[in-house]
Design a protein around this motif. Structure first.
Motif, PDB file in Angstrom:
ATOM      1  N   UNK A   1       0.829  -1.209   0.000  1.00 25.18           N
ATOM      2  CA  UNK A   1       0.000   0.000   0.000  1.00 25.18           C
ATOM      3  C   UNK A   1       0.866   1.263   0.000  1.00 25.18           C
ATOM      4  N   UNK A   2       1.988   1.201   0.682  1.00 23.24           N
ATOM      5  CA  UNK A   2       2.931   2.319   0.653  1.00 23.24           C
ATOM      6  C   UNK A   2       3.447   2.540  -0.767  1.00 23.24           C
ATOM      7  N   UNK A   3       3.733   1.439  -1.469  1.00 26.18           N
ATOM      8  CA  UNK A   3       4.169   1.542  -2.858  1.00 26.18           C
ATOM      9  C   UNK A   3       3.101   2.135  -3.752  1.00 26.18           C
ATOM     10  N   UNK A   4       1.851   1.760  -3.496  1.00 29.80           N
ATOM     11  CA  UNK A   4       0.744   2.321  -4.276  1.00 29.80           C
ATOM     12  C   UNK A   4       0.642   3.827  -4.075  1.00 29.80           C
ATOM     13  N   UNK A   5       0.663   4.263  -2.820  1.00 33.98           N
ATOM     14  CA  UNK A   5       0.533   5.693  -2.523  1.00 33.98           C
ATOM     15  C   UNK A   5       1.675   6.493  -3.140  1.00 33.98           C
ATOM     16  N   UNK A   6       2.903   6.000  -2.986  1.00 35.35           N
ATOM     17  CA  UNK A   6       4.056   6.712  -3.540  1.00 35.35           C
ATOM     18  C   UNK A   6       4.004   6.762  -5.067  1.00 35.35           C
ATOM     19  N   UNK A   7       3.584   5.659  -5.679  1.00 31.04           N
ATOM     20  CA  UNK A   7       3.520   5.602  -7.137  1.00 31.04           C
ATOM     21  C   UNK A   7       2.486   6.567  -7.687  1.00 31.04           C
ATOM     22  N   UNK A   8       1.300   6.588  -7.081  1.00 32.83           N
ATOM     23  CA  UNK A   8       0.234   7.465  -7.567  1.00 32.83           C
ATOM     24  C   UNK A   8       0.597   8.924  -7.338  1.00 32.83           C
ATOM     25  N   UNK A   9       1.200   9.227  -6.188  1.00 37.95           N
ATOM     26  CA  UNK A   9       1.663  10.597  -5.940  1.00 37.95           C
ATOM     27  C   UNK A   9       2.659  11.039  -7.008  1.00 37.95           C
ATOM     28  N   UNK A  10       3.624  10.150  -7.311  1.00 38.15           N
ATOM     29  CA  UNK A  10       4.678  10.505  -8.258  1.00 38.15           C
ATOM     30  C   UNK A  10       4.143  10.645  -9.674  1.00 38.15           C
ATOM     31  N   UNK A  11       3.343   9.686 -10.095  1.00 40.55           N
ATOM     32  CA  UNK A  11       2.848   9.710 -11.471  1.00 40.55           C
ATOM     33  C   UNK A  11       1.779  10.771 -11.676  1.00 40.55           C
ATOM     34  N   UNK A  12       1.090  11.148 -10.599  1.00 38.08           N
ATOM     35  CA  UNK A  12       0.070  12.175 -10.717  1.00 38.08           C
ATOM     36  C   UNK A  12       0.603  13.584 -10.564  1.00 38.08           C
ATOM     37  N   UNK A  13       1.734  13.732  -9.867  1.00 39.31           N
ATOM     38  CA  UNK A  13       2.223  15.075  -9.579  1.00 39.31           C
ATOM     39  C   UNK A  13       3.502  15.462 -10.266  1.00 39.31           C
ATOM     40  N   UNK A  14       4.167  14.518 -10.930  1.00 42.73           N
ATOM     41  CA  UNK A  14       5.435  14.832 -11.586  1.00 42.73           C
ATOM     42  C   UNK A  14       5.281  14.992 -13.081  1.00 42.73           C
TER      43      UNK A  14
END
Length: 263
Positions: free
Chosen positions: A98-111
């Motif tokens: 779940x930590x990987x999911x949150x970090x991935x979505x944050x990165x792909x959505x905000x970068x």
């Protein structure tokens, strides 16, 4: 010369078994908070090879989830039991995927560049995108489990089947992140196709055996694993040029959700 009998060297087969036994427990320690019950002779090679046992660890976790659900069902409604099992899952795994999911979505959505996405992914703080993704993923998982014909069986097999997906990504995609700052780098490095085939065969066997009680499981499993590996892998290739450790964790969550949707 001194009259003492020479110590017999361990047989090759025994050494191989000991090596694989340690690899299994290293996989347990990597994916969960379960204490390792054997001494591990840690090495880069052992860390590389332990990922073959990810589906086995998933089946172990699934057995804990199914058993806990059956026990809790003696006192509470299915919905309460499912939510309590999810709480236990987050505790026993340390919310690893779940930590990987949150970090991935944050990165792909905000970068907006690869460098910025990787920078966001390394940030320990969680943003709006990651929070929304976690809430929706956990809520959808609970709702889907309530719709499955056999909740305990879905809890048993889904963790094992979903953990073969990151192995496919590791085998066929390049690793992109700062290797000195990633705990997933040793796992991702030099993962052999032979060990991948062994993991896939184990997962296929689970799907076929439990299809007796959950018809269509093998087809749902095959479709979910391939769909997530191909679509998520394609998206990662476009956005990052490869995969990261966080992206591997996200793939497990995605595969579980898709599998439950098919079931």
């Amino acid at each position: 010369m001194d009259g003492q009998p020479a110590e017999a060297a361990p047989s090759p087969s025994r050494s191989v078994l000991q090596h694989e036994w340690q690899a299994f427990w290293l996989a347990v320690g990597f994916l969960t908070r379960i204490p390792m019950l054997v001494r591990i002779d840690y090495s880069q090679k052992l860390m590389n090879q332990c990922s073959m046992y990810f589906p086995v660890v998933g089946l172990l976790l699934g057995a804990l989830y199914a058993g806990l659900f059956a026990l809790l069902s003696l006192a509470w409604s299915p919905m309460v039991c499912v939510l309590l099992v999810l709480c236990f899952h987050l505790f026993i795994t340390g919310a690893f995927h779940e930590d990987g999911l949150a970090d991935s979505v944050d990165a792909l959505g905000g970068g907006y560049t690869v460098e910025k996405r990787l920078e966001i992914m390394k940030d320990s703080r969680i943003g709006t995108y990651g929070t929304v993704a976690l809430v929706m993923a956990l809520g959808l998982k609970a709702a889907l489990l309530m719709d499955v014909r056999s909740i305990w069986l879905a809890l048993l097999v889904a963790p094992a089947i979903s953990r073969v997906t990151p192995l496919l990504l590791m085998a066929f995609m390049p690793y992109v992140t700062d290797p000195d700052k990633s705990k997933s780098k040793p796992v991702a490095e030099t993962f052999s196709r032979q060990r991948l085939l062994t993991s896939c065969a184990f997962t296929a066997l689970i799907s076929l055996v439990f299809s007796i009680w959950l018809p269509g499981l093998w087809l749902s499993a095959l479709t979910a694993v391939l769909m997530v590996a191909l679509l998520w892998g394609w998206y990662l290739q476009r956005q990052l040029g490869g995969y990261t450790g966080d992206a591997l964790g996200a793939s497990v969550v995605f595969c579980e959700l898709v599998l439950l949707m098919f079931l």
